[in-house]
Design a protein around this motif. Structure first.
Motif, PDB file in Angstrom:
ATOM      1  N   ARG A   1     -13.957  38.459  21.005  1.00  0.00           N
ATOM      2  CA  ARG A   1     -13.662  36.793  21.248  1.00  0.00           C
ATOM      3  C   ARG A   1     -15.862  37.146  22.004  1.00  0.00           C
ATOM      4  O   ARG A   1     -16.125  36.094  20.744  1.00  0.00           O
ATOM      5  CB  ARG A   1     -13.784  36.516  22.771  1.00  0.00           C
ATOM      6  N   GLU A   2     -16.442  38.314  22.326  1.00  0.00           N
ATOM      7  CA  GLU A   2     -17.511  38.117  22.476  1.00  0.00           C
ATOM      8  C   GLU A   2     -18.037  38.062  20.777  1.00  0.00           C
ATOM      9  O   GLU A   2     -19.171  37.358  20.523  1.00  0.00           O
ATOM     10  CB  GLU A   2     -18.107  39.099  23.179  1.00  0.00           C
ATOM     11  N   SER A   3     -18.234  39.485  20.381  1.00  0.00           N
ATOM     12  CA  SER A   3     -18.665  39.286  19.226  1.00  0.00           C
ATOM     13  C   SER A   3     -18.199  38.349  18.246  1.00  0.00           C
ATOM     14  O   SER A   3     -19.587  38.196  16.602  1.00  0.00           O
ATOM     15  CB  SER A   3     -18.175  40.651  18.386  1.00  0.00           C
ATOM     16  N   LEU A   4     -16.973  37.310  18.201  1.00  0.00           N
ATOM     17  CA  LEU A   4     -16.853  35.871  17.104  1.00  0.00           C
ATOM     18  C   LEU A   4     -18.089  35.279  17.417  1.00  0.00           C
ATOM     19  O   LEU A   4     -18.503  34.444  17.110  1.00  0.00           O
ATOM     20  CB  LEU A   4     -15.108  35.823  17.584  1.00  0.00           C
ATOM     21  N   THR A   5     -17.986  35.095  18.600  1.00  0.00           N
ATOM     22  CA  THR A   5     -18.846  34.553  19.392  1.00  0.00           C
ATOM     23  C   THR A   5     -20.029  34.042  18.950  1.00  0.00           C
ATOM     24  O   THR A   5     -21.354  33.572  18.621  1.00  0.00           O
ATOM     25  CB  THR A   5     -19.078  34.072  21.661  1.00  0.00           C
ATOM     26  N   LYS A   6     -20.970  35.687  18.794  1.00  0.00           N
ATOM     27  CA  LYS A   6     -22.224  35.561  18.291  1.00  0.00           C
ATOM     28  C   LYS A   6     -22.609  35.524  16.751  1.00  0.00           C
ATOM     29  O   LYS A   6     -23.219  34.853  16.579  1.00  0.00           O
ATOM     30  CB  LYS A   6     -22.098  37.167  18.781  1.00  0.00           C
ATOM     31  N   ALA A   7     -21.097  35.954  15.988  1.00  0.00           N
ATOM     32  CA  ALA A   7     -21.742  35.212  14.701  1.00  0.00           C
ATOM     33  C   ALA A   7     -21.066  33.802  14.823  1.00  0.00           C
ATOM     34  O   ALA A   7     -22.029  33.725  13.539  1.00  0.00           O
ATOM     35  CB  ALA A   7     -20.090  36.084  14.022  1.00  0.00           C
ATOM     36  N   LYS A   8     -19.987  33.526  14.890  1.00  0.00           N
ATOM     37  CA  LYS A   8     -20.584  31.941  14.886  1.00  0.00           C
ATOM     38  C   LYS A   8     -21.688  31.439  14.946  1.00  0.00           C
ATOM     39  O   LYS A   8     -22.719  30.824  14.741  1.00  0.00           O
ATOM     40  CB  LYS A   8     -19.515  31.319  16.041  1.00  0.00           C
TER      41      LYS A   8
ATOM     42  N   PHE B   1      -6.628  33.443  15.342  1.00  0.00           N
ATOM     43  CA  PHE B   1      -5.856  32.625  16.793  1.00  0.00           C
ATOM     44  C   PHE B   1      -7.438  32.668  17.764  1.00  0.00           C
ATOM     45  O   PHE B   1      -7.787  31.608  17.532  1.00  0.00           O
ATOM     46  CB  PHE B   1      -5.248  32.987  18.142  1.00  0.00           C
ATOM     47  N   LEU B   2      -7.619  33.883  17.508  1.00  0.00           N
ATOM     48  CA  LEU B   2      -8.904  34.256  18.179  1.00  0.00           C
ATOM     49  C   LEU B   2     -10.105  33.841  17.432  1.00  0.00           C
ATOM     50  O   LEU B   2     -10.981  32.845  18.077  1.00  0.00           O
ATOM     51  CB  LEU B   2      -9.355  35.417  18.622  1.00  0.00           C
ATOM     52  N   ALA B   3     -10.201  33.689  16.069  1.00  0.00           N
ATOM     53  CA  ALA B   3     -10.756  32.577  15.047  1.00  0.00           C
ATOM     54  C   ALA B   3     -10.899  31.733  15.633  1.00  0.00           C
ATOM     55  O   ALA B   3     -12.033  30.953  15.161  1.00  0.00           O
ATOM     56  CB  ALA B   3     -11.363  33.456  14.045  1.00  0.00           C
ATOM     57  N   SER B   4      -9.675  31.229  15.579  1.00  0.00           N
ATOM     58  CA  SER B   4      -9.138  29.654  14.735  1.00  0.00           C
ATOM     59  C   SER B   4      -9.988  29.292  16.035  1.00  0.00           C
ATOM     60  O   SER B   4     -10.960  28.154  16.634  1.00  0.00           O
ATOM     61  CB  SER B   4      -8.369  29.280  14.989  1.00  0.00           C
ATOM     62  N   GLN B   5     -10.075  29.457  17.442  1.00  0.00           N
ATOM     63  CA  GLN B   5     -10.863  28.907  18.889  1.00  0.00           C
ATOM     64  C   GLN B   5     -12.179  29.291  18.505  1.00  0.00           C
ATOM     65  O   GLN B   5     -12.715  28.100  18.966  1.00  0.00           O
ATOM     66  CB  GLN B   5     -10.324  29.856  19.696  1.00  0.00           C
ATOM     67  N   VAL B   6     -12.803  30.415  18.684  1.00  0.00           N
ATOM     68  CA  VAL B   6     -13.905  30.558  18.452  1.00  0.00           C
ATOM     69  C   VAL B   6     -14.355  29.239  17.284  1.00  0.00           C
ATOM     70  O   VAL B   6     -16.034  28.926  17.478  1.00  0.00           O
ATOM     71  CB  VAL B   6     -14.499  31.786  18.578  1.00  0.00           C
ATOM     72  N   PHE B   7     -14.040  29.022  15.968  1.00  0.00           N
ATOM     73  CA  PHE B   7     -15.002  28.270  15.194  1.00  0.00           C
ATOM     74  C   PHE B   7     -14.403  26.935  15.828  1.00  0.00           C
ATOM     75  O   PHE B   7     -15.334  26.357  14.626  1.00  0.00           O
ATOM     76  CB  PHE B   7     -14.698  28.651  13.692  1.00  0.00           C
ATOM     77  N   GLY B   8     -13.596  26.461  16.684  1.00  0.00           N
ATOM     78  CA  GLY B   8     -12.698  25.214  16.301  1.00  0.00           C
ATOM     79  C   GLY B   8     -13.474  24.364  16.148  1.00  0.00           C
ATOM     80  O   GLY B   8     -13.415  23.348  15.626  1.00  0.00           O
ATOM     81  N   LYS B   9     -14.515  24.846  16.886  1.00  0.00           N
ATOM     82  CA  LYS B   9     -14.277  23.120  17.990  1.00  0.00           C
ATOM     83  C   LYS B   9     -16.246  22.525  17.298  1.00  0.00           C
ATOM     84  O   LYS B   9     -16.518  21.251  16.203  1.00  0.00           O
ATOM     85  CB  LYS B   9     -16.203  23.265  19.858  1.00  0.00           C
TER      86      LYS B   9
END
Length: 278
Positions: A71-78, A138-146
């Motif tokens: 999740r952390e790496s996804l959030t950073k990328a987002k 699921f995680l990518a959808s959650q992180v990028f969802g907002k």
């Protein structure tokens, strides 16, 4: 290819697993229609090659390193993507794959010793394959969802498989994960329908990719026994080409074409699903 999809111009697409054979073709096509492309892979190197190709063709693209199970790496990328491109309008959950630890050696159970049976499958390998294909989406959808909900006409496109409908032999974790993708696509579509976020999936039939090439072709390029079975079950009698997915992709991505379409999985399979084998 067809005329331009004006509704996509200037919008941003995030593609996980974006350097793969199928997803890189999608990235190039969306860029051709004026989308800004964020390519995400576990290592940025793989994505850079695709991003460079897009830029050389006059498009906009940047590669990012992110692990869909972190999740952390996804959030950073987002955060980097929004800083660079300003928005996220489309998320393609393309990251996935298989692992030998989650694959049986035989198509059906054989009580005689030899080879990896169902009972020899490694739990860690099984859960990793399931997670990469399902939990990562699921995680990518959650992180990028907002960020998607802030967009004018946002969309998520998940990558399913023929194995979601009738599981392929040997690959139970992969098959179960792809079946989950179909179900999760419907769940998310309902959950977000009133927000304007559409969620759909594409289920490719059998395409030659880097991941399955060694299973489907011999070193001399001829087809393996498994390939022969696949082609016997595909009425069009060929493997899919990456460009075979692009029409479906553009239709689902463009709200001017599919604004009332959500919660479906579209097979692109040369008739595989329709054929009973008889």
């Amino acid at each position: 290819m067809s005329g331009m999809h004006e509704a996509l111009k200037g919008k941003t697409a995030v593609i996980t697993g974006g350097s793969g054979v199928l997803c890189s073709e999608m990235a190039r096509e969306l860029a051709r229609h004026g989308m800004k492309i964020a390519i995400m892979n576990r290592t940025a190197e793989k994505g850079k090659q695709v991003a460079d190709e897009i830029r050389h063709a006059g498009g906009e693209a940047t590669a990012y390193a992110a692990n869909v199970l972190d999740r952390e790496s996804l959030t950073k990328a987002k955060e980097e993507i929004i800083e660079t491109f300003g928005s996220v309008d489309l998320l393609i959950n393309g990251a996935g794959g298989n692992h030998p630890d989650a694959v049986t050696d035989h198509e059906v159970f054989e009580s005689v010793p030899g080879g990896k049976s169902f009972f020899d499958l490694d739990e860690h390998g099984f859960t990793t394959v399931f997670a990469t294909n399902f939990t990562g989406s699921f995680l990518a959808s959650q992180v990028f969802g907002k960020a998607l909900l802030d967009a004018e006409s946002p969309s998520i496109i998940n990558l399913s498989s023929m194995s979601a409908y009738s599981p392929m032999t040997k690959v139970p974790a992969y098959s179960a994960a792809k079946a989950s993708i179909n179900n999760f696509t419907m769940w998310m579509a309902v959950h977000f329908a009133e927000t304007g976020l559409r969620v759909n999936a594409i289920a490719p039939g059998f395409f030659l990719t880097d991941q399955n090439r060694s299973l489907l072709t011999n070193e001399d390029g001829s087809y393996t026994a498994r390939s022969e079975k696949i082609l016997a079950g595909t009425p069009m009698k060929r493997f899919g080409k990456p460009e075979d997915l692009l029409g479906t992709l553009l239709w689902l991505a463009d709200p001017a074409y599919s604004g009332f379409v959500t919660g479906i999985t579209v097979p692109v399979d040369g008739g595989f699903m329709a054929y009973s084998g008889v």
